[in-house]
Write an enzyme that holds these catalytic residues in place. Sequence first.
Site, mmCIF file in Angstrom:
data_model
loop_
_atom_site.group_PDB
_atom_site.id
_atom_site.type_symbol
_atom_site.label_atom_id
_atom_site.label_comp_id
_atom_site.label_asym_id
_atom_site.label_seq_id
_atom_site.Cartn_x
_atom_site.Cartn_y
_atom_site.Cartn_z
ATOM 1 N N GLY A 218 10.433 -20.982 -5.775
ATOM 2 C CA GLY A 218 8.990 -20.567 -5.610
ATOM 3 C C GLY A 218 7.975 -21.412 -6.105
ATOM 4 O O GLY A 218 6.783 -20.958 -5.935
ATOM 5 N N PRO A 260 15.114 -24.694 -6.074
ATOM 6 C CA PRO A 260 13.817 -25.014 -5.250
ATOM 7 C C PRO A 260 14.097 -25.746 -4.020
ATOM 8 O O PRO A 260 15.169 -26.191 -3.776
ATOM 9 C CB PRO A 260 13.228 -26.357 -6.213
ATOM 10 C CG PRO A 260 14.535 -27.031 -6.960
ATOM 11 C CD PRO A 260 15.504 -25.628 -6.941
ATOM 12 N N ARG A 298 4.697 -22.194 11.206
ATOM 13 C CA ARG A 298 4.204 -21.701 9.888
ATOM 14 C C ARG A 298 2.767 -21.333 9.883
ATOM 15 O O ARG A 298 2.327 -20.153 9.434
ATOM 16 C CB ARG A 298 4.501 -22.759 8.790
ATOM 17 C CG ARG A 298 5.750 -23.155 8.468
ATOM 18 C CD ARG A 298 6.038 -23.732 7.253
ATOM 19 N NE ARG A 298 5.697 -23.122 5.914
ATOM 20 C CZ ARG A 298 4.693 -23.169 5.056
ATOM 21 N NH1 ARG A 298 3.738 -24.187 5.370
ATOM 22 N NH2 ARG A 298 4.428 -22.633 4.268
ATOM 23 N N CYS A 328 2.644 -21.260 26.209
ATOM 24 C CA CYS A 328 2.230 -20.276 26.949
ATOM 25 C C CYS A 328 2.049 -19.150 26.168
ATOM 26 O O CYS A 328 2.422 -18.007 26.315
ATOM 27 C CB CYS A 328 2.846 -20.082 28.139
ATOM 28 S SG CYS A 328 2.063 -19.113 29.476
ATOM 29 N N GLU A 329 1.389 -19.282 24.893
ATOM 30 C CA GLU A 329 1.069 -18.093 23.896
ATOM 31 C C GLU A 329 -0.196 -18.658 23.181
ATOM 32 O O GLU A 329 -0.484 -19.840 23.409
ATOM 33 C CB GLU A 329 2.053 -17.876 22.984
ATOM 34 C CG GLU A 329 3.615 -17.375 23.429
ATOM 35 C CD GLU A 329 3.674 -16.003 23.342
ATOM 36 O OE1 GLU A 329 2.785 -15.482 23.198
ATOM 37 O OE2 GLU A 329 4.652 -15.469 24.253
#
Length: 401
Positions: A218, A260, A298, A328-329
């Site tokens: 993390g 990682p 993301r 198409c969003e």
Amino acid sequence: MQPTELEQLAREFGNPLYVYDAEKIEFQYNRLTNAFAKVEKLRINYAMKALSNISILKLLKNLGSGLDTVSIQEVQLGLHAGFTPDKIIFTPNGVSFEEIEEVAQLGVQINIDNLSVLEHFGTKHPKVPVCIRINPHVMAGGNENISVGHIDSKFGISIYQIPHILRIVENTKMHINGIHMHTGSDILDIEVFLYAAEILFDAAKQFKDLDFLDFGSGFKVPYKKGDIETNIEELGKKLTKRFLAFEKEYGRELTLAFEPGKFLVSEAGYFLAKVNVIKQTTSTVFAGIDTGFNHLIRPMFYGSQHTIENISNPKGKERFYTVVGYICETDTFASNRRITEIHEGDTLCFRNAGAYCFSMASNYNSRFKPAEVLWKNGKGHLIRERETFEDLLQNQIMVEV
């Protein structure tokens, strides 16, 4: 990588395109191993869910890495890339018991995060070594969407349930050879991580025959200028000192493991997209590109910010643009972002596109997934071909209805 090199790759392989810099991956790997150089037995297990292309896996294998996997398919990809079973750890969540058994039969290290599964597995396979995933109830990251250490997390066995674990181990006579924790992504405060490590050390004292302690990962990487990142060198110095002291207290040599993903590949990745249209509205200038959240989810999914550069006009005058995709969003990559002046046909570059980018891509709107290129020794190597219409049809069956 330089803008001219990226533009060269865009011309050679087309857009949209993912590019990975092998030198940066190697740099990050060495940076981590150097930070823990005083640990006699250090193991880096690359979290391949971040980027699972087999050429990337092969690169990391050659550096000495192991693998952290979360599905049997990832295990199989790792084996295909040349990893031996003893270099792979399997840390699933919510998978079937049959999948866990199938992976165990391959000789891969199993990591279990559920009391009922632990008891079932220990009863059936008491001689198979098992690692236990602990939830320390510590959030080391800044985004709760990517933190897995909070008390309501579906990941891990609560630290408060250690007595239940010990009862299961005693009843089944199973072999626990490792203890694992993961607090989630984007560690902001090393002291919080070290606090969680103390919880893991305390848990480890309850088990007498451990071979390794896995501290997850993390580690935060910078996504924009001036962004905070995990100070790996400081963490290495402080955690090494504490780990070596614990080894003496425990009475045997242990392996210190990390897993990682983002830290190794995020900054090595670049995502290139061509500008299809410039659209001026009453208050906004949109730059519409030949991709969408089907290729890079993301920003919409996590609210992540990727630096966007116009590599076709790197020294131009900056203007404010809202960069959007062709899905198409609503698929907004950046709102009112300062970028050097953009024209139709220019190539935009998204930085930090190595982790959880291509691996989360889809065929939404029946769009093809992009190609992937590995930049190594000053040359681009195609490591995944761009999809074609035949790929969309490959597993479909047309029936008369």
